[in-house]
Design an enzyme around this catalytic site. Structure first.
Site, PDB file in Angstrom:
ATOM      1  CB  ALA A  40      -6.288  -2.545  -2.349  1.00  0.00           C
ATOM      2  CB  CYS A  41      -1.538  -3.026  -4.964  1.00  0.00           C
ATOM      3  SG  CYS A  41       0.129  -3.595  -5.342  1.00  0.00           S
ATOM      4  CB  SER A  42       1.981  -1.634  -0.515  1.00  0.00           C
ATOM      5  OG  SER A  42       2.662  -2.821  -0.859  1.00  0.00           O
TER       6      SER A  42
END
Length: 103
Positions: free
Chosen positions: A9-11
């Site tokens: 979920a973390c870019s």
């Protein structure tokens, strides 16, 4: 073998994964989604990184052991992505830092 401590979920974590995948054979990259498989206190200490760097957000006045304990109990507090190779670990922020462990 390179291990990526990853949150899909973390870019920044996704960017680090893409960089590593573009430069490594699939068999030499292990991805560990730490929210599904949290690091325990021993594993956090083995990273050899300062607890304050591993903590997302501002640390309060707690000592390193207390901060690592908080991260172990609440894995969402872990800074990411973390890349590990041959006993060396780094926080890949910016994601291009992950490439420094390839040399």
């Amino acid at each position: 073998m390179i291990t990526l401590i990853h949150n899909p979920a973390c870019s920044k974590s996704r960017e680090a994964l893409a960089l590593l995948q573009s430069r490594l054979p699939a068999a030499s990259l292990q991805v560990r989604e730490y929210l599904q498989q949290p690091l325990d206190l021993v594993e956090l200490k083995q990273l050899g990184l300062p607890a304050r760097e591993l903590l997302r957000g501002e640390p309060d006045g707690r000592d390193d052991d207390a901060l690592l304990g908080a991260i172990a109990a609440n894995p969402e507090l872990l800074q990411r992505p973390i890349v590990i190779r041959d006993g060396r670990a780094l926080i890949a922020r910016p994601p291009e830092l992950a490439l420094t462990l390839l040399d």
